[in-house]
Design a protein around this motif. Structure first.
Motif, PDB file in Angstrom:
ATOM      1  N   LEU A   8       0.830  -1.209   0.000  1.00  0.00           N
ATOM      2  CA  LEU A   8       0.000   0.000   0.000  1.00  0.00           C
ATOM      3  C   LEU A   8       0.864   1.258   0.000  1.00  0.00           C
ATOM      4  N   ASN A   9       1.895   1.253   0.828  1.00  0.00           N
ATOM      5  CA  ASN A   9       2.789   2.413   0.884  1.00  0.00           C
ATOM      6  C   ASN A   9       3.512   2.630  -0.434  1.00  0.00           C
ATOM      7  N   GLU A  10       3.930   1.526  -1.023  1.00  0.00           N
ATOM      8  CA  GLU A  10       4.628   1.584  -2.300  1.00  0.00           C
ATOM      9  C   GLU A  10       3.713   2.169  -3.390  1.00  0.00           C
ATOM     10  N   LEU A  11       2.492   1.673  -3.426  1.00  0.00           N
ATOM     11  CA  LEU A  11       1.530   2.127  -4.440  1.00  0.00           C
ATOM     12  C   LEU A  11       1.189   3.598  -4.248  1.00  0.00           C
ATOM     13  N   ARG A  12       1.064   3.971  -2.996  1.00  0.00           N
ATOM     14  CA  ARG A  12       0.747   5.360  -2.699  1.00  0.00           C
ATOM     15  C   ARG A  12       1.848   6.289  -3.188  1.00  0.00           C
ATOM     16  N   ALA A  13       3.086   5.859  -2.975  1.00  0.00           N
ATOM     17  CA  ALA A  13       4.213   6.680  -3.427  1.00  0.00           C
ATOM     18  C   ALA A  13       4.216   6.784  -4.961  1.00  0.00           C
ATOM     19  N   LEU A  14       3.920   5.662  -5.621  1.00  0.00           N
ATOM     20  CA  LEU A  14       3.911   5.666  -7.094  1.00  0.00           C
ATOM     21  C   LEU A  14       2.782   6.551  -7.655  1.00  0.00           C
ATOM     22  N   ALA A  15       1.650   6.565  -6.969  1.00  0.00           N
ATOM     23  CA  ALA A  15       0.496   7.344  -7.451  1.00  0.00           C
ATOM     24  C   ALA A  15       0.560   8.801  -7.016  1.00  0.00           C
ATOM     25  N   ALA A  16       1.572   9.126  -6.191  1.00  0.00           N
ATOM     26  CA  ALA A  16       1.658  10.480  -5.621  1.00  0.00           C
ATOM     27  C   ALA A  16       1.618  11.607  -6.653  1.00  0.00           C
ATOM     28  N   PRO A  17       2.193  11.464  -7.855  1.00  0.00           N
ATOM     29  CA  PRO A  17       2.151  12.588  -8.816  1.00  0.00           C
ATOM     30  C   PRO A  17       0.732  13.056  -9.136  1.00  0.00           C
ATOM     31  N   LEU A  18      -0.277  12.193  -8.937  1.00  0.00           N
ATOM     32  CA  LEU A  18      -1.661  12.579  -9.251  1.00  0.00           C
ATOM     33  C   LEU A  18      -2.158  13.676  -8.316  1.00  0.00           C
ATOM     34  N   GLU A  19      -1.540  13.757  -7.124  1.00  0.00           N
ATOM     35  CA  GLU A  19      -1.995  14.754  -6.164  1.00  0.00           C
ATOM     36  C   GLU A  19      -1.156  16.019  -6.265  1.00  0.00           C
ATOM     37  N   THR A  20      -1.531  16.863  -7.223  1.00  0.00           N
ATOM     38  CA  THR A  20      -0.764  18.077  -7.491  1.00  0.00           C
ATOM     39  C   THR A  20      -0.872  19.064  -6.331  1.00  0.00           C
ATOM     40  N   PRO A  21       0.262  19.481  -5.752  1.00  0.00           N
ATOM     41  CA  PRO A  21       0.178  20.467  -4.663  1.00  0.00           C
ATOM     42  C   PRO A  21      -0.229  21.846  -5.170  1.00  0.00           C
ATOM     43  N   SER A  22      -0.708  22.648  -4.249  1.00  0.00           N
ATOM     44  CA  SER A  22      -1.251  23.969  -4.598  1.00  0.00           C
ATOM     45  C   SER A  22      -0.272  24.815  -5.419  1.00  0.00           C
ATOM     46  N   ALA A  23       0.978  24.885  -4.979  1.00  0.00           N
ATOM     47  CA  ALA A  23       1.943  25.742  -5.682  1.00  0.00           C
ATOM     48  C   ALA A  23       2.113  25.290  -7.132  1.00  0.00           C
ATOM     49  N   THR A  24       2.098  23.979  -7.356  1.00  0.00           N
ATOM     50  CA  THR A  24       2.234  23.441  -8.721  1.00  0.00           C
ATOM     51  C   THR A  24       0.997  23.791  -9.549  1.00  0.00           C
ATOM     52  N   ARG A  25      -0.163  23.668  -8.899  1.00  0.00           N
ATOM     53  CA  ARG A  25      -1.409  24.005  -9.619  1.00  0.00           C
ATOM     54  C   ARG A  25      -1.373  25.445 -10.102  1.00  0.00           C
ATOM     55  N   VAL A  26      -0.966  26.336  -9.199  1.00  0.00           N
ATOM     56  CA  VAL A  26      -0.921  27.757  -9.553  1.00  0.00           C
ATOM     57  C   VAL A  26       0.069  27.991 -10.687  1.00  0.00           C
ATOM     58  N   ALA A  27       1.234  27.351 -10.579  1.00  0.00           N
ATOM     59  CA  ALA A  27       2.271  27.546 -11.603  1.00  0.00           C
ATOM     60  C   ALA A  27       1.797  27.012 -12.962  1.00  0.00           C
ATOM     61  N   ARG A  28       1.167  25.850 -12.942  1.00  0.00           N
ATOM     62  CA  ARG A  28       0.714  25.250 -14.205  1.00  0.00           C
ATOM     63  C   ARG A  28      -0.393  26.064 -14.848  1.00  0.00           C
ATOM     64  N   LEU A  29      -1.276  26.568 -14.017  1.00  0.00           N
ATOM     65  CA  LEU A  29      -2.370  27.369 -14.550  1.00  0.00           C
ATOM     66  C   LEU A  29      -1.810  28.625 -15.206  1.00  0.00           C
TER      67      LEU A  29
END
Ligand code: PLP
Length: 485
Positions: A8-29
């Motif tokens: 579960l921990n391994e999978l969570r780490a692999l899927a982590a890019p899906l959870e874009t942090p706020s600063a990244t969201r702002v920058a991408r927008l």
């Protein structure tokens, strides 16, 4: 258990890019906004016709990666292989087919709708989004003169809206499969092909189709319509559905809607109006005058991604007696029992869809921030621009015009003395495409190759239409001196 935890921990780490942090969201927008601005600011210089670009290279660039790749690289791919090629519908010099403007506020609304991701098919889940949709439908029903009992649906486009209207008309008249071969549909050679396609998709391909002849103004000949219905009644067939056009794609002609409504009422036939292109003109006074009688129809379709200048992806079906749309589409699954007592209006009761995006926001926001008067003015301007093109095109040597425009489409042929008119008209369109400053397309009317000038983006103004006139003038002169190659 232990190893499950680890996995579960391994999978969570692999899927982590899906959870874009706020600063990244702002920058991408911001990056996406800059990308959009580069596109919009360069649109006036971009080729309106646009080539297809290298196919293989694009297919490779689109390949789905297994691991993350940079956002700016993704934007580059979009610029080079999506935005940078093909027709630029949003160009003010796009006069082909039916232009679609692509209002920016509508694009912002799409972004907002996707971010909050309301479940817009069901009222209980998305009361705000579904009320907004209801208001837009009610407002549009009022614009076209439908009564309070009217209902409707926001679809992905005109084709789906036509399918919806046909299904409502089928159910309203209780047409069963055994009735199909004797049910009669009345249309013309200029009825949009998607209407016949929708009949076929709705299982009604075996209906009797009567192609009513056109009059000199390219409108349905109403005497012939009336005769045809009478003959069918006498023959024991079931006249079922008339499809009138309020702005054919070929010439922009509006059928005599009041007259068709009289005939439909007398014979008790369902009157449908394809107003995908022309319906938006009901917003301005002159357009409303030309569309008179549309309010007497049983159903109609409109395409806000045409005459309301929205980006592609929105059509409307309106049914005068709204209960008929509900009866055709209402259905429930057991997993929806929690919303069974809900009193909010649910779009899924009026549509073949269940899960759907909120299409109302992209429709509402531009009207909210610009006001309907701006749209009415832009539409009246298009009517005048079409008349301007018609008046000036007539003065170009060798040009033969089609009917005076009912809306914003003008058709013409090039008929110089020394060259066959079909050959010359084709040569003229080729020359216009080679020139590239404006984009016009063609159709075939009564077997004759015909060029169409369709004016419908919000930012097409007099100078763009004058440019088109200049291009036609120059290209015809070229052909007359050089002969058609
Ligand atoms: C565009 C158009 C349609 C089809 O609508 P889509 O939105 O392209 O699916 C149907 N009828 C007329 C008159 C049209 O102009």
């Amino acid at each position: 258990m232990k190893s499950n935890r680890n996995r579960l921990n391994e999978l969570r780490a692999l899927a982590a890019p899906l959870e874009t942090p706020s600063a990244t969201r702002v920058a991408r927008l911001q990056q996406a906004g800059e990308h959009a601005e580069r596109f919009l600011e360069s649109l006036p210089e971009r080729d309106v016709y646009g080539t297809a670009g290298p196919r293989d290279e694009a297919m490779t660039a689109f390949a789905v990666p297994q691991y993350p790749e940079p956002f700016d690289e993704a934007l580059q791919v979009v610029e080079q292989y999506v935005d940078g090629i093909g027709h630029n519908l949003g160009s003010s010099r796009f006069f082909a087919y039916i232009p679609s403007g692509g209002l920016h506020d509508s694009a912002i609304a799409d972004y907002l709708a996707a971010v909050s991701n309301r479940y817009a098919g069901v009222g209980a889940a998305a009361p705000g989004a579904t009320r907004l949709e209801h208001v837009m439908l009610r407002w549009l029903a009022e614009v076209v003169g439908y009564p309070d009992a009217a209902e409707g649906d926001l679809t992905s486009g005109g084709s789906m809206a036509a399918l919806s209207a046909i299904v409502a008309a089928r159910e309203a008249r209780s047409l069963k499969s055994a009735d199909v071969p004797s049910a009669v549909v009345y249309l013309t050679a200029h009825t949009h092909h998607t209407f016949r396609k929708a009949l076929h998709v709705a299982g009604l391909g075996e209906c009797v189709i009567r192609e009513i002849p056109l009059d000199a103004g390219m409108r349905m000949n109403c005497e012939r319509l009336q005769d045809s219905i009478r003959e069918d009644q006498i023959a024991g067939l079931q006249p079922w559905l008339i499809c009138a056009s309020a702005g054919t794609t070929d010439t922009g002609s509006i059928d005599s809607l009041d007259r068709v409504a009289d005939i439909a009422a007398e014979a008790d036939v369902w009157m449908h109006v394809d107003a995908a292109y022309g319906g938006a003109f009901a917003l301005c006074e002159e357009g409303r005058r030309r569309l008179k009688g549309i309010e007497r129809s049983d159903s109609m379709i409109l395409d806000p991604h045409k005459g309301f200048f929205l980006p592609c992806g929105i059509g409307v079906v309106l049914i005068r007696d709204g209960q008929k749309l509900f009866d055709a589409y209402h259905a429930r699954g057991t997993y929806m029992q929690d919303v069974a007592g809900d009193t909010e209006r649910s779009p899924c009761d009026y549509s073949a869809e269940l899960t759907r995006p909120s299409r109302a926001l992209r429709f509402w926001l531009p009207f909210k921030v610009h006001g309907s008067r701006a749209f009415a003015a832009a539409l009246e301007e298009k009517l005048l621009l079409a008349q301007h093109f018609y008046d000036h095109c007539e003065r170009i040597d060798g040009i033969e015009l089609g009917p005076a425009p009912d809306l914003s489409v003008v058709t013409f042929r090039f008929c110089p003395e020394s060259i066959d008119a079909d050959v010359a008209t084709r040569a003229l369109l080729d020359a216009i495409h080679r020139d590239g400053r404006v984009f016009l397309a063609s159709t075939t009317i009564a077997g004759q190759f015909t060029i169409r000038m369709a004016i419908l983006t919000y930012h097409t103004h007099l100078e763009d239409v004058d440019l088109a006139l200049a291009v036609v003038r120059e290209c015809t002169a070229q052909i007359e001196t050089g002969g058609a190659q």
